[in-house]
Motif scaffolding. Sequence first.
Motif, PDB file in Angstrom:
ATOM      1  N   GLY A 108       0.784  -1.228   0.000  1.00  0.00           N
ATOM      2  CA  GLY A 108       0.000   0.000   0.000  1.00  0.00           C
ATOM      3  C   GLY A 108       0.817   1.280   0.000  1.00  0.00           C
ATOM      4  N   GLN A 109       2.161   1.173  -0.032  1.00  0.00           N
ATOM      5  CA  GLN A 109       3.020   2.349   0.005  1.00  0.00           C
ATOM      6  C   GLN A 109       3.715   2.550  -1.348  1.00  0.00           C
ATOM      7  OE1 GLN A 109       3.244   4.529   2.622  1.00  0.00           O
ATOM      8  NE2 GLN A 109       1.593   3.276   3.476  1.00  0.00           N
ATOM      9  N   PRO A 110       3.698   3.788  -1.869  1.00  0.00           N
ATOM     10  CA  PRO A 110       4.384   4.041  -3.146  1.00  0.00           C
ATOM     11  C   PRO A 110       5.897   3.974  -2.973  1.00  0.00           C
ATOM     12  CG  PRO A 110       3.597   6.101  -2.204  1.00  0.00           C
ATOM     13  CD  PRO A 110       3.055   5.003  -1.332  1.00  0.00           C
ATOM     14  N   ILE A 111       6.557   3.353  -3.927  1.00  0.00           N
ATOM     15  CA  ILE A 111       8.008   3.250  -3.920  1.00  0.00           C
ATOM     16  C   ILE A 111       8.552   3.957  -5.165  1.00  0.00           C
ATOM     17  CG2 ILE A 111       9.994   1.692  -3.935  1.00  0.00           C
ATOM     18  CD1 ILE A 111       8.351   1.521  -1.385  1.00  0.00           C
ATOM     19  N   PHE A 112       9.465   4.893  -4.959  1.00  0.00           N
ATOM     20  CA  PHE A 112      10.104   5.610  -6.050  1.00  0.00           C
ATOM     21  C   PHE A 112      11.606   5.368  -5.969  1.00  0.00           C
ATOM     22  CE2 PHE A 112       6.357   8.025  -4.800  1.00  0.00           C
ATOM     23  CZ  PHE A 112       5.718   8.255  -6.016  1.00  0.00           C
ATOM     24  N   GLN A 113      12.189   4.908  -7.053  1.00  0.00           N
ATOM     25  CA  GLN A 113      13.628   4.688  -7.073  1.00  0.00           C
ATOM     26  C   GLN A 113      14.215   5.241  -8.365  1.00  0.00           C
ATOM     27  OE1 GLN A 113      13.675   0.389  -6.480  1.00  0.00           O
ATOM     28  NE2 GLN A 113      14.365   0.668  -4.368  1.00  0.00           N
ATOM     29  N   LEU A 114      15.363   5.881  -8.236  1.00  0.00           N
ATOM     30  CA  LEU A 114      16.034   6.472  -9.380  1.00  0.00           C
ATOM     31  C   LEU A 114      17.464   5.943  -9.446  1.00  0.00           C
ATOM     32  CD1 LEU A 114      15.774   8.566 -11.703  1.00  0.00           C
ATOM     33  CD2 LEU A 114      16.702  10.271 -10.126  1.00  0.00           C
ATOM     34  N   TYR A 115      17.804   5.360 -10.585  1.00  0.00           N
ATOM     35  CA  TYR A 115      19.129   4.777 -10.787  1.00  0.00           C
ATOM     36  C   TYR A 115      19.885   5.574 -11.838  1.00  0.00           C
ATOM     37  CZ  TYR A 115      17.239   0.647  -8.402  1.00  0.00           C
ATOM     38  OH  TYR A 115      16.657  -0.206  -7.492  1.00  0.00           O
ATOM     39  N   TYR A 116      21.220   5.443 -11.790  1.00  0.00           N
ATOM     40  CA  TYR A 116      22.073   6.146 -12.740  1.00  0.00           C
ATOM     41  C   TYR A 116      23.146   5.204 -13.261  1.00  0.00           C
ATOM     42  CZ  TYR A 116      24.733  10.029 -14.780  1.00  0.00           C
ATOM     43  OH  TYR A 116      25.357  10.890 -15.647  1.00  0.00           O
ATOM     44  N   GLN A 117      23.393   5.246 -14.573  1.00  0.00           N
ATOM     45  CA  GLN A 117      24.439   4.428 -15.169  1.00  0.00           C
ATOM     46  C   GLN A 117      25.512   5.339 -15.730  1.00  0.00           C
ATOM     47  OE1 GLN A 117      23.404   1.799 -18.454  1.00  0.00           O
ATOM     48  NE2 GLN A 117      24.920   0.322 -17.743  1.00  0.00           N
ATOM     49  N   ALA A 118      26.659   5.352 -15.063  1.00  0.00           N
ATOM     50  CA  ALA A 118      27.774   6.194 -15.500  1.00  0.00           C
ATOM     51  C   ALA A 118      28.576   5.483 -16.585  1.00  0.00           C
ATOM     52  CB  ALA A 118      28.663   6.519 -14.303  1.00  0.00           C
ATOM     53  N   GLY A 119      29.635   6.135 -17.060  1.00  0.00           N
ATOM     54  CA  GLY A 119      30.492   5.512 -18.058  1.00  0.00           C
ATOM     55  C   GLY A 119      30.016   5.733 -19.476  1.00  0.00           C
ATOM     56  N   GLU A 120      30.699   5.103 -20.415  1.00  0.00           N
ATOM     57  CA  GLU A 120      30.366   5.234 -21.830  1.00  0.00           C
ATOM     58  C   GLU A 120      29.227   4.297 -22.203  1.00  0.00           C
ATOM     59  OE1 GLU A 120      31.603   7.572 -23.601  1.00  0.00           O
ATOM     60  OE2 GLU A 120      32.972   8.199 -22.007  1.00  0.00           O
ATOM     61  N   ILE A 121      28.528   4.647 -23.280  1.00  0.00           N
ATOM     62  CA  ILE A 121      27.349   3.897 -23.669  1.00  0.00           C
ATOM     63  C   ILE A 121      27.683   2.460 -24.052  1.00  0.00           C
ATOM     64  CG2 ILE A 121      27.425   4.572 -26.104  1.00  0.00           C
ATOM     65  CD1 ILE A 121      24.346   4.811 -25.955  1.00  0.00           C
ATOM     66  N   TYR A 122      28.900   2.235 -24.558  1.00  0.00           N
ATOM     67  CA  TYR A 122      29.268   0.877 -24.977  1.00  0.00           C
ATOM     68  C   TYR A 122      29.611  -0.023 -23.783  1.00  0.00           C
ATOM     69  CZ  TYR A 122      34.037   2.691 -24.417  1.00  0.00           C
ATOM     70  OH  TYR A 122      35.169   3.266 -23.923  1.00  0.00           O
ATOM     71  N   GLN A 123      29.762   0.556 -22.597  1.00  0.00           N
ATOM     72  CA  GLN A 123      30.077  -0.234 -21.407  1.00  0.00           C
ATOM     73  C   GLN A 123      28.777  -0.755 -20.805  1.00  0.00           C
ATOM     74  OE1 GLN A 123      32.350   3.045 -19.612  1.00  0.00           O
ATOM     75  NE2 GLN A 123      34.158   1.727 -19.660  1.00  0.00           N
ATOM     76  N   LYS A 124      28.174  -1.715 -21.480  1.00  0.00           N
ATOM     77  CA  LYS A 124      26.829  -2.165 -21.139  1.00  0.00           C
ATOM     78  C   LYS A 124      26.754  -2.903 -19.810  1.00  0.00           C
ATOM     79  CE  LYS A 124      25.545  -2.505 -26.010  1.00  0.00           C
ATOM     80  NZ  LYS A 124      24.782  -1.265 -26.011  1.00  0.00           N
ATOM     81  N   ASN A 125      27.870  -3.386 -19.309  1.00  0.00           N
ATOM     82  CA  ASN A 125      27.837  -4.152 -18.066  1.00  0.00           C
ATOM     83  C   ASN A 125      28.101  -3.310 -16.825  1.00  0.00           C
ATOM     84  OD1 ASN A 125      27.312  -6.611 -19.387  1.00  0.00           O
ATOM     85  ND2 ASN A 125      29.486  -6.880 -19.859  1.00  0.00           N
ATOM     86  N   ARG A 126      28.222  -2.013 -16.989  1.00  0.00           N
ATOM     87  CA  ARG A 126      28.417  -1.163 -15.815  1.00  0.00           C
ATOM     88  C   ARG A 126      27.174  -1.231 -14.934  1.00  0.00           C
ATOM     89  NH1 ARG A 126      32.665   2.519 -15.695  1.00  0.00           N
ATOM     90  NH2 ARG A 126      31.528   3.645 -14.083  1.00  0.00           N
ATOM     91  N   PRO A 127      27.335  -1.368 -13.651  1.00  0.00           N
ATOM     92  CA  PRO A 127      26.170  -1.496 -12.764  1.00  0.00           C
ATOM     93  C   PRO A 127      25.405  -0.187 -12.629  1.00  0.00           C
ATOM     94  CG  PRO A 127      28.178  -1.325 -11.474  1.00  0.00           C
ATOM     95  CD  PRO A 127      28.609  -1.450 -12.917  1.00  0.00           C
ATOM     96  N   LEU A 128      24.120  -0.318 -12.326  1.00  0.00           N
ATOM     97  CA  LEU A 128      23.301   0.849 -12.026  1.00  0.00           C
ATOM     98  C   LEU A 128      23.566   1.290 -10.592  1.00  0.00           C
ATOM     99  CD1 LEU A 128      19.914  -0.275 -13.588  1.00  0.00           C
ATOM    100  CD2 LEU A 128      21.338   1.603 -14.397  1.00  0.00           C
ATOM    101  N   GLU A 129      23.595   2.605 -10.401  1.00  0.00           N
ATOM    102  CA  GLU A 129      23.822   3.174  -9.072  1.00  0.00           C
ATOM    103  C   GLU A 129      22.513   3.787  -8.577  1.00  0.00           C
ATOM    104  OE1 GLU A 129      26.156   6.993  -7.069  1.00  0.00           O
ATOM    105  OE2 GLU A 129      26.549   6.390  -9.159  1.00  0.00           O
ATOM    106  N   LEU A 130      22.054   3.368  -7.397  1.00  0.00           N
ATOM    107  CA  LEU A 130      20.853   3.960  -6.812  1.00  0.00           C
ATOM    108  C   LEU A 130      21.207   5.347  -6.295  1.00  0.00           C
ATOM    109  CD1 LEU A 130      17.880   3.627  -5.969  1.00  0.00           C
ATOM    110  CD2 LEU A 130      18.714   2.722  -3.783  1.00  0.00           C
TER     111      LEU A 130
END
Length: 303
Positions: A46-68
């Motif tokens: 019953g509680q809204p959850i909002f999360q925003l992630y960021y992916q740094a690095g170059e676009i071709y670095q597809k395996n870089r982890p997302l940062e909360l």
Amino acid sequence: MRFLVLCREPRLYSCQRLLQACEQRGIHLDILDPNRMLIKLAVVQGQPIFQLYYQAGEIYQKNRPLELLPEYDAVLPRFGTASTEMGCRVLRYFEAKKVKVLNNSTAFSLARDKWLSLQALVAAQIAVPASSFAGELCAVEQHSNLHNTPLVAKTLAGSQGVGVMLAESKQNAQSVLAVLQQANLGYLLQDFVAEAKGQDIRAFVIGDRVVAAMQRSGEEGEFRANIHLGGKATKFELSEAEQQLAVNAAKAVGLSVAGVDLIRSESGLLVLEVNASPGLEGIEQATGLDIAGLMIEHLINQR
């Protein structure tokens, strides 16, 4: 406090000045590209959850982890026209979380559409150059015939003078419009204000007042006065009535911070457009004022 600037290029003058203004006030500022963000929404028990992630690095670095990303106290949108859609989605995310934003997503999106913002100005009884907009099935010949030449054609989402063209004759206008129509680029037409002689006025509005103004003059042979196109800027003093016009224009679009472009015509002062993310370099250099600091103070005091 921790603030966030939404911008693709942290090295821009405006971003660096905002960073300095925050540092002087003990505020941590992140400058991040909204196009690298991932938004997650959910309702848990019953509680809204909002999360925003960021992916740094170059676009071709597809395996870089997302940062909360951490929680922010306020957000300043400074993204360009190519990032308007995603930038406004990120702004709406923060608005849903009741985070302070310096220009909300609705106003920002409206300001980025030159035609819709003109409609908002006219609805508020604010004078603008005579303008027209046509559907894709309307013949360009009929559309251009609504205006005398020379006339000005503007793409709906251009900035810094890009996408603004002067057509000296009906034949030239129809050729330009045919190209825009074939490319499926929305555009509007405006009467050309020849008596302005390549000059306009940028009024910088913060809240309920004009904090600075400059007159911009285009290079020889250039009808556009944008500084990015080689225009020169000098400090300018607006009358109280002219300042109120600029404030009213910003309010008509819903912006708390705006660059309002004005032009003098034979019929009086007209509003050309209202910018949701006005640059700071030209106005600060022309006036010597700390506009970045005034923006941060306004955001701190915003309720």
